[in-house]
Structure formats: structure tokens, C-alpha cells
Motif scaffolding. Structure first.
Motif, short mmCIF file in Angstrom:
data_model
loop_
_atom_site.label_atom_id
_atom_site.label_comp_id
_atom_site.label_asym_id
_atom_site.label_seq_id
_atom_site.Cartn_x
_atom_site.Cartn_y
_atom_site.Cartn_z
N THR A 6 78.29 68.36 115.53
CA THR A 6 76.73 69.92 115.30
C THR A 6 77.34 71.34 115.42
OG1 THR A 6 76.52 70.20 117.59
CG2 THR A 6 75.76 68.33 116.27
N PRO A 33 72.36 72.72 122.57
CA PRO A 33 73.90 72.02 122.01
C PRO A 33 74.87 72.60 121.76
CG PRO A 33 71.47 71.97 120.73
CD PRO A 33 71.45 72.57 121.62
N ALA A 139 73.46 74.52 108.33
CA ALA A 139 74.81 74.47 109.03
C ALA A 139 76.13 75.19 108.55
CB ALA A 139 74.64 73.31 108.73
N GLN A 170 71.09 74.27 115.55
CA GLN A 170 72.14 74.27 116.20
C GLN A 170 72.64 73.00 116.43
OE1 GLN A 170 72.01 75.60 120.00
NE2 GLN A 170 70.69 77.58 119.50
N ALA A 171 71.38 71.83 116.00
CA ALA A 171 71.57 69.99 116.21
C ALA A 171 72.30 69.49 114.78
CB ALA A 171 70.41 69.46 116.82
N ARG A 172 71.93 70.38 113.87
CA ARG A 172 72.95 69.70 112.58
C ARG A 172 73.80 69.04 112.36
NH1 ARG A 172 69.23 71.79 108.18
NH2 ARG A 172 67.87 71.74 110.20
N LEU A 173 73.72 68.63 111.30
CA LEU A 173 75.69 67.57 111.68
C LEU A 173 76.07 68.47 110.35
CD1 LEU A 173 75.34 64.33 112.69
CD2 LEU A 173 76.16 65.73 113.61
#
Length: 551
Positions: A6, A33, A139, A170-173
Motif C-alpha cells: 500500500t 494505513p 499511488a 493511502q490504501a491503494r496498492l
């Protein structure tokens, strides 16, 4: 090894590569995150402050003591706003600090919907109270933004940089980057011809002085070459300890006393290195300095600020001083009496300071006797600091002094926690001692709970006069002794400390100073030494704000 992480974990991994061992903040739905990554990886100690202002002050002190990047993590909106004053302090002090704050979901940003935690102009606010502020919008650009923010934080003039990261980002891969190192920050190289010109001006000086500010804290070895040539040294409050203050050639930060100004009048050159010559350290720019005034600074905008300089060299303090020393060593004939004159000026200035303290000389001398030079000396804006804490005790390390430079009260306790955590995480083995007033202490008193939870090894000297002492003196001086809004209701500090599990010692007799400070030094964890100023009595002289030079 994961191949997808993340953005929150990317931030954690990047900070690890920056050498960060501790971060400070308050957990929130808008930064989880990042903090979850701290927790899972276990490489960075996260200190849970009780408020974002305290967290930012802790990160500021951590950076000042270690010379590494300070990190503060806050929530968005009100949470980020709570850190604003502490960011101003870090900006004033030139502290390299990274402030990571959350932001609401990208789909709702900048639409003024009244969304929970939304602050429509948060980025503009953060730009106003720091050196720079960025928003990570996807991201793919996260690492580039982190790198640039850290680079800016360390580029002179150093300062705090904020990054907003929306919670969905923040949570994006993303793919784990192959390279996470921060961008290099090259020291400002002085122009050789400028150094030669400065050397030519200084070569004939017989009584030269160095004035060292916070920008010279990394130049101790270079400064030692000038001391070996017979130069004298005076420092700003931020420059204390660049030369050990018990060195015969060091005037310390006794830069305002009449004996210091008389010494300056006998000198034929002063080289100011990394100092802004701030108003409160120059009698509002009326302190008479030698006419032959030269400056070295990594900030090119420092030229002619406050005082005009005959010659200005833009460059890193250490590199410029070393280059200058290469040209001057063996070519100067410094008056051998200069160092003795510096010693006499320092003794006279110290005597004048002591004469104003009355019974409180016992506390000043007691701190020196008990803790020696091996301490981190943290101070809040309080009467005792203005009277003596900015000058004593003797400091022997360029990062040993941590002070609320911007003039805001209530930051000392949090700064002491950040300092103690820095000492523990980096194995620095100095004792943290903080000098605070009761008014400032109450402003962020909740951070004492943080100190207990973190087992922060510190001693707080709590100067309790149940009022804003400096303000009362100003009212005596300028407002006909109309004492409005200065008397303070304070808790029974012994009971308050007991409720939190902090040790409390009462110091209500100057004769017991040595015994009580020895008890405090023998304890571990947070210890509050309450100095009952009603029992001690008033200072012999009144301090009513920054000293002004009279015509």
C-alpha cells in the motif's frame, strides 16, 4: 518479500531508508494505513501523543537532537490544524521535519461538501505554516512526492514539509519500488573566489570573533581550527555547544550583557556563521557589533538581514569554514590577549546574570552540579529560562540545547518527550532535563500521560508561581501594575502526577536543591520537580520581556 504494497507501507519503508527510528502522532481513521504499516513492520517506534501539537513538538525535538528527519503523523482537518503552531516553531528553528497528514477520500476533495474531517483550505494552511506542502493525488506519484518533501526539508534553510495523503490513496496498492532511497542533498559549496576574498579581509585581523548560530551546528571541527588560531567565539542560543561552553575562548551565549558589547568594541573583525542575528539576541538589532562584519550562510537571502555585512559568502558552514581555514592557518597574528579578554567578559556577564537571580542561583548551579554537561537541556518560554536557562548550564554538544525558539509557551514538555525518545532510540546516553513554567506546562499537560506510557526518561523542572510571571512584570513596567488575566489556577501537582503514575518531588527550599535534584537524577521515567516559587521568593531583578537598548 511482497511485490505489492500500500502507499501507507511505502511511506513507512521510505522513512526507514531515511534513518527514522521514531515517529510521533495521533492515530485516526485518516492515517491508519500508514500507522498499520509502522506496526506490522516494527522498524519505527510510534509514540502516541495526546494531541497533534505535542506530537509535532516531539518530532521537532527528535530531529534537533539526532540531526535526522523528524516525523509527525496527524489526521486531516482539525487534527492537521492542531499541529499548525508546532509547525511554525519547527519553521522558526529550521528543523527538517516531515508532517504526514491524512485527507478525505479523493472523490469528495475540494467540493466543500462539509464532509467529515474536511478542511477546504487545508493545503493552503499547511503551506502557510511550513516550508512547503504537497498532496499525493495517486499511488504512482507517492514516492516522488515523499522524496521531494524530504529533500526540501533538508535543503537550507531547513524546515517542516507537509504531505496530504487522501485515505483512499493511502490504501491503494502499487508495485514495490526497486529503489527507495531519499534524494541526496548536496551541501552548498562556496565559490572559491569568495572564500579567497574573505580570507584576504580577515588575514590582517588581530582580534577576530566568530558568532555562531544554529546553522553552524555541523561545523564543530571546522570551528575548532579557528579556535586553535586564537579566535574568540560567541554564540546565539541556537548555536550553543558548537564550541564547548567551558572552553576558554568561548563567551557562550552571553551575547547581550554589557561586558560582551564592550568586548565587541575591542575586536577588529566578526565573522557571523549560520545565524540570523535575531532581534531578541541583538537588542532589536541595536547591539553594537564590530564594524568589520562578515557572514557565511547556506541561505543566500541572509545577506544584509538585520545587519549589513562587508562581505557575504554563500555556502555550507563546515565546508566554507574549512576552506577559509586552509587559507588562514599560519598566516594570522591573533592578539594572544584575546582569549583572556573573552574569559573575563564571560565571567563578568555570568556574574551580572547571577546577581539578578537571588535564591535561584542555587537552582542554576544545582542543575550544573547534578547533571554536568552530559544532558539535553530543553526549555519552554518561561521566566527562569529568560533569566538564566538560555545562558546556563554549560553545554558541550552542538545539539544539547532544545528551546522553543519561536516564543510560544507550552512546548517544553512535548519537546522533552521527543528528546528522551531520541536519546533512547539512538543510544545517545544523555539525560533529558526540561525547564518549564506552570502556565506553559498546563497548556499541553496531557502529554505527561504520554511520557508515562512511553517511559520517557526525563526530569521536568516545573517553576510554579501560579501566574504568567513575565506578563505580570510587563504589567508592572508598562501598565501601572494593573494585573489583568495573569493569575492562574493550577492543580495540586503532587496529586496530579500521582494520578498518572509520574514521580513528583517538591523543592520548596533552596537549601534542599542538591538533595532533591540527586533524588530526581536517581529515578527513571518521567520525574516532575516542582519548584515552589512562592516559598523561594522573587528574583532579585525583574525581567519584563526582551531586553531593549536604551538611547
Amino acid at each position: 518479500m511482497p511485490t505489492r504494497i500500500t502507499v501507507g507501507e511505502l511511506a513507512a519503508r521510505f522513512l526507514e531508508r531515511c534513518g527514522v527510528r521514531a515517529a510521533f502522532g495521533v492515530i485516526s481513521i485518516h492515517n491508519m494505513p500508514i500507522l498499520d504499516a509502522f506496526h506490522r513492520r516494527g522498524e519505527i517506534r510510534f509514540v502516541s501523543a495526546r494531541g497533534e501539537a505535542g506530537a509535532c513538538n516531539m518530532a521537532d525535538a527528535y530531529a534537533r537532537v539526532t540531526g535526522t528527519l523528524g516525523v509527525c503523523v496527524t489526521s486531516t482537518g482539525t487534527g492537521a490544524g492542531n499541529a499548525a503552531g508546532a509547525l511554525v516553531e519547527a519553521l522558526t528553528a529550521g528543523t527538517p521535519l516531515l508532517h504526514l497528514t491524512g485527507q478525505i477520500e479523493s472523490d469528495y476533495l475540494d467540493r466543500d461538501l462539509g464532509y467529515i474531517h474536511e478542511a477546504p483550505a487545508q493545503l493552503q494552511m499547511l503551506q502557510a505554516v511550513g516550508k512547503a506542502a504537497f498532496r499525493i493525488r495517486n499511488a504512482e506519484t507517492a514516492l516522488a512526492t515523499l522524496r521531494e518533501a524530504a529533500r526540501l526539508a533538508f535543503t537550507p534553510p531547513c524546515g517542516p514539509v507537509s504531505i496530504e495523503i487522501p485515505i483512499d490513496i493511502q490504501a491503494r496498492l502499487l508495485d514495490l519500488p526497486a529503489e527507495l532511497d531519499p534524494l541526496p542533498v548536496a551541501p552548498a559549496e562556496p565559490a572559491p573566489e569568495a572564500v579567497r576574498a574573505l580570507a584576504a579581509r580577515l588575514q590582517e585581523a588581530r582580534r577576530p570573533l566568530l558568532w555562531l548560530g544554529g546553522g553552524a551546528r555541523g561545523a564543530s571541527q571546522a570551528v575548532a581550527r579557528f579556535v586553535a588560531m586564537g579566535w574568540g567565539v560567541v554564540t546565539s542560543v541556537q548555536g550553543r555547544g558548537v564550541v564547548a561552553e567551558d572552553h576558554p575562548a568561548c563567551l557562550g551565549s552571553y551575547n547581550l550583557q554589557p561586558a560582551a558589547e564592550q568586548l565587541y568594541g575591542t575586536c577588529d573583525a566578526m565573522l557571523v556563521v549560520g545565524s540570523r542575528l535575531r532581534s531578541n539576541e541583538t537588542l532589536r538589532y541595536r547591539l553594537k557589533l564590530p564594524e568589520a562584519l562578515y557572514r557565511i550562510d547556506a541561505n543566500p537571502l541572509a545577506h544584509n538581514r538585520g545587519y549589513a555585512s562587508e562581505l557575504f559568502v554563500h555556502g555550507d558552514a563546515e565546508r566554507t569554514l574549512n576552506a577559509l581555514a586552509d587559507l588562514l592557518e599560519g598566516r594570522m597574528q591573533v592578539d594572544p590577549a584575546l582569549v583572556g579578554d573573552v574569559q573575563r567578559a564571560r565571567a563578568a556577564a555570568a556574574t551580572a546574570v547571577d546577581a539578578a537571580l537571588g535564591a535561584y542561583v542555587a537552582l542554576k548551579d544545582g542543575v550544573q552540579a547534578q547533571f554536568g554537561n552530559a544532558l539535553w537541556w530543553v526549555r519552554d518560554i518561561t521566566l527562569s529560562n529568560s533569566m538564566w536557562g538560555n545562558r546556563a548550564p554549560v553545554l558541550d554538544h552542538p545539539r544539547a540545547g532544545v528551546h522553543a525558539l519561536g516564543g510560544g509557551i507550552g512546548q517544553g514538555l512535548a519537546m522533552a518527550i521527543g528528546t528522551a525518545v531520541a536519546d533512547a532510540q539512538h543510544g545517545l546516553q544523555r539525560r533529558t532535563v526540561a525547564l518549564v513554567g506552570d502556565g506553559g506546562f498546563m497548556l499541553n499537560v496531557g502529554e505527561l500521560a504520554c511520557a508515562v506510557q512511553e517511559k520517557a526518561d526525563l526530569v521536568v523542572l516545573l517553576m510554579n508561581d501560579s501566574r504568567y510571571g513575565v506578563i505580570k512584570n510587563i504589567q508592572d513596567d508598562l501598565y501601572g501594575s494593573r494585573h489583568a488575566y495573569v493569575e492562574l489556577h493550577t492543580p495540586r501537582f503532587a496529586d496530579f502526577c500521582a494520578s498518572l503514575g509520574a514521580r513528583h518531588l517538591l523543592l520548596n527550599d533552596p537549601a534542599a536543591t542538591g538533595e532533591v535534584l540527586a533524588q530526581a537524577a536517581a529515578l527513571r521515567g518521567p520525574v516532575v520537580v516542582e519548584v515552589d516559587m512562592a516559598a523561594w521568593g522573587p528574583f532579585k531583578a525583574k525581567f519584563a520581556g526582551p531586553i531593549l537598548k536604551k538611547d
